[in-house]
Design a protein around this motif. Sequence first.
Motif, PDB file in Angstrom:
ATOM      1  N   ASP A  25       0.816  -1.207   0.000  1.00 28.31           N
ATOM      2  CA  ASP A  25       0.000   0.000   0.000  1.00 28.31           C
ATOM      3  C   ASP A  25       0.850   1.258   0.000  1.00 28.31           C
ATOM      4  O   ASP A  25       0.541   2.245  -0.629  1.00 28.31           O
ATOM      5  N   GLU A  26       1.938   1.239   0.763  1.00 25.00           N
ATOM      6  CA  GLU A  26       2.821   2.396   0.834  1.00 25.00           C
ATOM      7  C   GLU A  26       4.254   1.909   0.982  1.00 25.00           C
ATOM      8  O   GLU A  26       4.506   0.866   1.563  1.00 25.00           O
ATOM      9  N   PRO A  27       5.201   2.624   0.438  1.00 25.10           N
ATOM     10  CA  PRO A  27       6.593   2.178   0.535  1.00 25.10           C
ATOM     11  C   PRO A  27       7.097   2.276   1.973  1.00 25.10           C
ATOM     12  O   PRO A  27       6.791   3.215   2.688  1.00 25.10           O
ATOM     13  N   ASN A  28       7.850   1.268   2.389  1.00 30.15           N
ATOM     14  CA  ASN A  28       8.383   1.236   3.738  1.00 30.15           C
ATOM     15  C   ASN A  28       9.885   1.441   3.783  1.00 30.15           C
ATOM     16  O   ASN A  28      10.423   1.828   4.788  1.00 30.15           O
ATOM     17  N   GLY A  29      10.575   1.121   2.735  1.00 30.47           N
ATOM     18  CA  GLY A  29      12.022   1.222   2.715  1.00 30.47           C
ATOM     19  C   GLY A  29      12.539   0.598   1.441  1.00 30.47           C
ATOM     20  O   GLY A  29      11.805   0.401   0.488  1.00 30.47           O
ATOM     21  N   GLU A  30      13.822   0.275   1.455  1.00 32.80           N
ATOM     22  CA  GLU A  30      14.412  -0.338   0.276  1.00 32.80           C
ATOM     23  C   GLU A  30      13.765  -1.691   0.025  1.00 32.80           C
ATOM     24  O   GLU A  30      13.567  -2.472   0.928  1.00 32.80           O
ATOM     25  N   GLU A  31      13.465  -1.950  -1.234  1.00 35.94           N
ATOM     26  CA  GLU A  31      12.833  -3.195  -1.611  1.00 35.94           C
ATOM     27  C   GLU A  31      13.859  -4.130  -2.237  1.00 35.94           C
ATOM     28  O   GLU A  31      14.902  -3.697  -2.713  1.00 35.94           O
ATOM     29  N   PRO A  32      13.566  -5.431  -2.252  1.00 36.69           N
ATOM     30  CA  PRO A  32      14.463  -6.373  -2.915  1.00 36.69           C
ATOM     31  C   PRO A  32      14.615  -6.026  -4.386  1.00 36.69           C
ATOM     32  O   PRO A  32      13.698  -5.491  -5.005  1.00 36.69           O
ATOM     33  N   LYS A  43      18.969 -17.659  -6.065  1.00 38.28           N
ATOM     34  CA  LYS A  43      19.518 -17.339  -4.753  1.00 38.28           C
ATOM     35  C   LYS A  43      19.074 -15.978  -4.262  1.00 38.28           C
ATOM     36  O   LYS A  43      18.616 -15.143  -5.020  1.00 38.28           O
ATOM     37  N   ILE A  44      19.222 -15.799  -2.943  1.00 40.88           N
ATOM     38  CA  ILE A  44      18.912 -14.535  -2.287  1.00 40.88           C
ATOM     39  C   ILE A  44      20.210 -13.970  -1.730  1.00 40.88           C
ATOM     40  O   ILE A  44      20.965 -14.689  -1.065  1.00 40.88           O
ATOM     41  N   LEU A  45      20.470 -12.707  -2.006  1.00 42.94           N
ATOM     42  CA  LEU A  45      21.621 -11.998  -1.468  1.00 42.94           C
ATOM     43  C   LEU A  45      21.081 -11.069  -0.380  1.00 42.94           C
ATOM     44  O   LEU A  45      20.401 -10.095  -0.685  1.00 42.94           O
ATOM     45  N   ILE A  46      21.342 -11.371   0.873  1.00 45.60           N
ATOM     46  CA  ILE A  46      20.827 -10.570   1.982  1.00 45.60           C
ATOM     47  C   ILE A  46      21.905  -9.581   2.399  1.00 45.60           C
ATOM     48  O   ILE A  46      23.005  -9.983   2.763  1.00 45.60           O
ATOM     49  N   GLU A  47      21.582  -8.291   2.312  1.00 49.12           N
ATOM     50  CA  GLU A  47      22.522  -7.223   2.639  1.00 49.12           C
ATOM     51  C   GLU A  47      22.036  -6.532   3.911  1.00 49.12           C
ATOM     52  O   GLU A  47      21.062  -5.792   3.880  1.00 49.12           O
ATOM     53  N   VAL A  48      22.723  -6.797   5.032  1.00 48.45           N
ATOM     54  CA  VAL A  48      22.311  -6.281   6.333  1.00 48.45           C
ATOM     55  C   VAL A  48      23.184  -5.084   6.693  1.00 48.45           C
ATOM     56  O   VAL A  48      24.409  -5.171   6.661  1.00 48.45           O
ATOM     57  N   GLU A  49      22.523  -3.987   7.050  1.00 50.73           N
ATOM     58  CA  GLU A  49      23.222  -2.754   7.417  1.00 50.73           C
ATOM     59  C   GLU A  49      22.898  -2.360   8.847  1.00 50.73           C
ATOM     60  O   GLU A  49      21.794  -2.602   9.328  1.00 50.73           O
ATOM     61  N   GLY A  50      23.867  -1.708   9.503  1.00 45.29           N
ATOM     62  CA  GLY A  50      23.582  -1.030  10.753  1.00 45.29           C
ATOM     63  C   GLY A  50      23.840  -1.770  12.044  1.00 45.29           C
ATOM     64  O   GLY A  50      23.210  -1.463  13.054  1.00 45.29           O
ATOM     65  N   PHE A  51      24.765  -2.724  12.060  1.00 46.11           N
ATOM     66  CA  PHE A  51      25.097  -3.370  13.337  1.00 46.11           C
ATOM     67  C   PHE A  51      25.665  -2.316  14.284  1.00 46.11           C
ATOM     68  O   PHE A  51      26.528  -1.539  13.900  1.00 46.11           O
ATOM     69  N   GLU A  52      25.193  -2.296  15.521  1.00 47.49           N
ATOM     70  CA  GLU A  52      25.709  -1.351  16.518  1.00 47.49           C
ATOM     71  C   GLU A  52      26.990  -1.850  17.170  1.00 47.49           C
ATOM     72  O   GLU A  52      27.731  -1.072  17.759  1.00 47.49           O
ATOM     73  N   ASN A  53      27.239  -3.155  17.090  1.00 48.13           N
ATOM     74  CA  ASN A  53      28.465  -3.739  17.639  1.00 48.13           C
ATOM     75  C   ASN A  53      28.730  -5.055  16.912  1.00 48.13           C
ATOM     76  O   ASN A  53      27.923  -5.494  16.095  1.00 48.13           O
ATOM     77  N   SER A 157      18.503  -9.410  -4.584  1.00 52.56           N
ATOM     78  CA  SER A 157      19.218  -8.705  -3.528  1.00 52.56           C
ATOM     79  C   SER A 157      18.192  -8.118  -2.565  1.00 52.56           C
ATOM     80  O   SER A 157      17.305  -7.379  -2.977  1.00 52.56           O
ATOM     81  N   VAL A 158      18.310  -8.470  -1.270  1.00 48.72           N
ATOM     82  CA  VAL A 158      17.355  -8.031  -0.258  1.00 48.72           C
ATOM     83  C   VAL A 158      18.085  -7.191   0.793  1.00 48.72           C
ATOM     84  O   VAL A 158      18.764  -7.721   1.661  1.00 48.72           O
ATOM     85  N   PRO A 159      17.949  -5.855   0.725  1.00 49.61           N
ATOM     86  CA  PRO A 159      18.565  -5.006   1.743  1.00 49.61           C
ATOM     87  C   PRO A 159      17.712  -4.977   3.009  1.00 49.61           C
ATOM     88  O   PRO A 159      16.491  -4.850   2.930  1.00 49.61           O
ATOM     89  N   ILE A 160      18.356  -5.123   4.172  1.00 51.24           N
ATOM     90  CA  ILE A 160      17.651  -5.046   5.454  1.00 51.24           C
ATOM     91  C   ILE A 160      18.473  -4.159   6.385  1.00 51.24           C
ATOM     92  O   ILE A 160      19.671  -4.388   6.577  1.00 51.24           O
ATOM     93  N   THR A 161      17.821  -3.151   6.938  1.00 57.02           N
ATOM     94  CA  THR A 161      18.468  -2.264   7.900  1.00 57.02           C
ATOM     95  C   THR A 161      18.038  -2.673   9.304  1.00 57.02           C
ATOM     96  O   THR A 161      16.835  -2.764   9.591  1.00 57.02           O
ATOM     97  N   LEU A 162      19.024  -2.939  10.169  1.00 56.82           N
ATOM     98  CA  LEU A 162      18.717  -3.343  11.539  1.00 56.82           C
ATOM     99  C   LEU A 162      18.069  -2.206  12.308  1.00 56.82           C
ATOM    100  O   LEU A 162      18.391  -1.026  12.107  1.00 56.82           O
ATOM    101  N   ILE A 163      17.161  -2.568  13.201  1.00 57.21           N
ATOM    102  CA  ILE A 163      16.476  -1.616  14.075  1.00 57.21           C
ATOM    103  C   ILE A 163      16.856  -1.953  15.505  1.00 57.21           C
ATOM    104  O   ILE A 163      16.756  -3.100  15.935  1.00 57.21           O
ATOM    105  N   TYR A 164      17.320  -0.932  16.237  1.00 50.32           N
ATOM    106  CA  TYR A 164      17.612  -1.082  17.665  1.00 50.32           C
ATOM    107  C   TYR A 164      16.693  -0.114  18.400  1.00 50.32           C
ATOM    108  O   TYR A 164      16.576   1.031  18.031  1.00 50.32           O
ATOM    109  N   MET A 165      16.008  -0.596  19.429  1.00 50.34           N
ATOM    110  CA  MET A 165      15.050   0.249  20.164  1.00 50.34           C
ATOM    111  C   MET A 165      15.709   0.855  21.387  1.00 50.34           C
ATOM    112  O   MET A 165      16.622   0.429  21.928  1.00 50.34           O
TER     113      MET A 165
END
Length: 165
Positions: A25-32, A43-53, A157-165
Motif C-alpha cells: 500500500d505504501e513504501p516502507n524502505g528499500e525493496e528487494p 539465490k537470495i543476497l541478503i545485505e544487512v546494514e547497521g550493526f551497533e556492535n 538482492s534483499v537489503p535489510i536495515t537493523l532496528i535497535y530500540m
Amino acid sequence: MMKKLLFLPLIILGLSLSVVSCKKDEPNGEEPEVVDSLLLNTKILIEVEGFENLDGNLAIAIYNNSETFNSETEFYREAAFTVSADDMSVVIDSMDAGTYAISILHDEDESGDMEMGGFLNLIPQEGFGFSNNPVIGLSEPSFSDCKFEIEEGQSVSVPITLIYM
C-alpha cells in the motif's frame, strides 16, 4: 539445520539490476532487487546494514507462507553467522522459485532468542529487521508487508536495515 552459505563478494561482475515489484500500500524502505545473472542458481543476497556492535551472531529466518511467518520453530530456511562487520552480506543458494519474507535478529548474546526489557519487558534489547524494511509500530509486520518474489534462475538482492530500540 544450518545451510552452507557463502559471503557475497564485494564486486560482482556481469550483473545488472532491475527493481522487483512488491505489492504494498505504501513504501516502507528499500525493496528487494532482481540481479539478473547468467548463472541458473536461484539465490537470495541478503545485505544487512547497521550493526551497533560486533557481538554475537546474525540469525536469519526465511519464511514461505503467512501462517508460519515469524514463528520461532517453523520456517523455510534458517542460518546464523558470526557478526564480523558493521554491514554484512550473505548468500542463500539453491532457493526454489516462490514468495518469501525474511526476518533477522542480531543475537548479541547468542541465546537464540530476542532479549526483551524496558517497560513490562516489551522492548526488544537486540537489533532486528525484515525484508522490505517495513515501518515498525506497536506490533510486528505481517508476511504481506515483508514478502518478495523470486523466479527460477534469479538472484534477488534483499537489503535489510537493523532496528535497535
